[in-house]
Structures are given as C-alpha cells and as structure tokens.
Write an enzyme that holds these catalytic residues in place. Structure first.
Site, PDB file in Angstrom:
ATOM      1  N   GLY A  85      61.773   5.861  62.031  1.00 54.67           N
ATOM      2  CA  GLY A  85      61.259   5.994  63.386  1.00 54.67           C
ATOM      3  C   GLY A  85      62.275   5.818  64.494  1.00 54.67           C
ATOM      4  O   GLY A  85      62.227   6.507  65.519  1.00 54.67           O
ATOM      5  N   THR A  90      57.376  12.364  60.494  1.00 52.43           N
ATOM      6  CA  THR A  90      57.475  11.176  59.647  1.00 52.43           C
ATOM      7  C   THR A  90      58.947  10.919  59.383  1.00 52.43           C
ATOM      8  O   THR A  90      59.736  11.863  59.327  1.00 52.43           O
ATOM      9  CB  THR A  90      56.715  11.356  58.323  1.00 52.43           C
ATOM     10  N   THR A  99      53.597   8.067  55.983  1.00 60.63           N
ATOM     11  CA  THR A  99      52.963   8.236  57.291  1.00 60.63           C
ATOM     12  C   THR A  99      52.135   9.514  57.214  1.00 60.63           C
ATOM     13  O   THR A  99      52.561  10.483  56.586  1.00 60.63           O
ATOM     14  CB  THR A  99      54.056   8.410  58.367  1.00 60.63           C
TER      15      THR A  99
HETATM   16  N1  ASP Z   1      57.912   7.048  61.211  1.00 61.50           N
HETATM   17  C1  ASP Z   1      57.314   5.844  60.721  1.00 61.50           C
HETATM   18  C2  ASP Z   1      57.849   4.678  61.493  1.00 61.50           C
HETATM   19  O1  ASP Z   1      59.040   4.625  61.743  1.00 61.50           O
HETATM   20  C3  ASP Z   1      57.528   5.605  59.278  1.00 61.50           C
HETATM   21  C4  ASP Z   1      57.582   6.846  58.412  1.00 61.50           C
HETATM   22  O2  ASP Z   1      57.102   7.876  58.802  1.00 61.50           O
HETATM   23  O3  ASP Z   1      58.132   6.769  57.290  1.00 61.50           O
HETATM   24  O4  ASP Z   1      57.095   3.792  61.804  1.00 61.50           O
END
Ligand code: ASP
Length: 291
Positions: free
Chosen positions: A210, A207, A156
C-alpha cells in the site's frame, strides 16, 4: 477454492448488471461474497494487526457522479464496502476512521459483528510467523518482501464494473497488512490510490504494497494517463505498475475496466486472484500471472 469463490462472486455482480442493475450495486454485492469468505484478506478473512486486533479499510467511487466514500480502521462492520458506500451516500464526508466510522456504520443500520467474528486460525498463525520473522531480521523491508509474508498480505478484494447505462464504479476492501502497527492505513481506502472511477476514463481497484500505491497515486494516475494523454487502459495500467510502482520498489496489481468495456488486469507479482465477465457472459478466472 479461490477459483470457486471468485466465480461465485463475479456471477453475483454479472446477474445484477444483466438485469439492468447499477455498477454500484454490482460492485457492492460482488465484494460482499469475498468479504464473507475466509479466503481473502477482507471482511471475514482479514489479517491481524500487531495488537491482535483487526482494522478494516475500504473505499468506493461512483464514476458517473465522482462521489466517493471510504472507511479506515473499522473493527465491527461485517461489510466494510457497504460502510464506505454509506459514507458516500449518507454523510457529508468522504472518509471516516476508527471507532467513529464503526459508530456511523451502526447508526446507518449496517450489520455489526463482534471482533471475534474476524479471527481465523490461518490469520492468527500468520501473525505469529510475521512476528517471529520480525524478531529474527529486525528489518521492516525484509519482513515486507519475505515471500511467505507477501503471500499472507495478498488477498485484498476489489471489483470494477460498467453497467448498461454506461456508468462505471470501483470498490476495494482489505484488512491491510499482517502485523500493521500504529493504526497504519494503506492505499485501499484512499481515493485515487487504491480506488478510482470516472465515466470519462475508467474504474480501477488496486492491491499490493500500500505505501507504494499511495506514493504512486496508482488508480488516479491510470485514469489521468487516459484522460490527458489518450492512453488505452492497458497502456496506462502497464505504465503505472511497471514503470512507476515497480522502480520505486513496490509490488502489486490492479483490475480495471474502461467506459467501452475494455478490461485491464496488470501486476508485477507472480499472480493475482482475478476474474472477469464480458458483455456476452464469457467468464475468465485466473490466479497466476502467465495463465
Ligand atoms: N493494499 C493493501 C494495503 O496495503 C494490502 C494488499 O492489497 O495486499 O493495505
């Protein structure tokens, strides 16, 4: 390659700030470089859903005005971060989703691409592996914590900036999690969870897994610890990542900057692709936690 692209991206933002540009423009243009790269899980390199489609999420917040914009589940906007900013500036809303968000972005004249633009061999392969793992194990938690699969969802992109006028801004853009189903939306487009900015405190972009970042309201919680408890950005970020997200079972990290230019990059993972430049132009690029 990651270090090179991070360097290129942050230099774009830094030169905007150096010339007196706004933190908003610096965040947007820095994120464009990463959205255009196949390396990161955002824009061009976004991960695929269980239905072999892409659904992109992004959000932006302006620390001076507390204005914010977000989009979720778009399939055609080349630069989702710009669509989030357009929602903030050109609509009466904060968050748009799905086909309507794509339509809005197109009406605003943002660059539109066919979905195929986002399909990369690497992400097609990782979707295959995630589906195989899912069949083997049948447990969503095991799939979500498998080291290979965690690696696949990393990437991300986010950026936070403080400009010469003292204004903070934060933005986050992602493809979400490989093999996501049912129009799942993560923390990245949720103001307060994945993104938050307030000139009184800090700008944060997150990140990680989520669901845990939503439940911990990570970005706003860091700001609130600074605002109401007087914690420094480093203390606040440490507390939220290690004493809140971690014990719940989540993993990930944040990049943050406060109104004085102090920087925090906190994670409970083995690494996080990250870079920063201070007011003197000194550049730092890191991948692993202990670098
Ligand atoms: N935070 C992002 C999500 O859950 C994914 C990530 O950052 O790895 O969509």
């Amino acid at each position: 390659a990651y270090r090179e692209t991070l360097t290129q991206a942050i230099q774009v933002g830094y030169s905007i700030l150096k010339q007196g540009g706004t933190s908003q423009e610096a965040v947007e243009k820095t994120i464009h470089v990463m959205e255009d790269s196949p390396l990161f899980n955002a824009g061009k390199g976004a991960v695929l859903t269980a239905d072999d489609t892409i659904e992109l999420d992004a959000s932006f917040m302006n620390g001076a005005t507390l204005d914010a914009g977000a989009i979720a589940g778009v399939q055609h906007v080349k630069h989702p971060i710009s669509a989030a900013i357009a929602v903030m500036e050109k609509s009466p809303h904060v968050m748009l989703s799905g086909a309507g968000a794509d339509q809005f972005a197109q009406e605003q004249g943002l660059e539109w691409v066919p979905s195929e633009y986002f399909f990369t061999e690497r992400r097609i392969n990782s979707l295959k592996r995630v589906k195989e793992a899912e069949q083997r194990r049948q447990s969503a938690v095991e799939v979500a914590t498998d080291p290979y699969l965690v690696q696949q969802r990393m990437g991300t992109v986010g950026c936070v900036a403080l400009d010469q006028q003292g204004n903070l801004a934060a933005g986050t853009s992602t493809g979400g999690m490989t093999n996501k189903k049912w129009n799942r939306i993560g923390d990245a487009p949720i103001i307060g969870a994945g993104t938050y900015a307030n000139n009184a405190t800090c700008a944060i972009s997150a990140t990680g897994w989520g669901e845990f970042f939503i439940r911990s309201v990570v970005a706003h919680d860091i700001s609130a610890l600074m605002e109401y408890k007087g914690l420094s950005i480093e203390q606040a970020a440490y507390q939220v990542i290690h004493e809140k997200v971690g014990p719940l079972g989540g993993d990930g990290g944040i990049v943050g900057i406060d109104s004085k230019g102090n920087i925090a990059m906190e994670m409970n993972t083995t690494g996080m692709y990250r870079a920063h430049i201070n007011a003197k132009g000194e550049l730092t690029v890191k991948i692993y936690k202990d670098e």
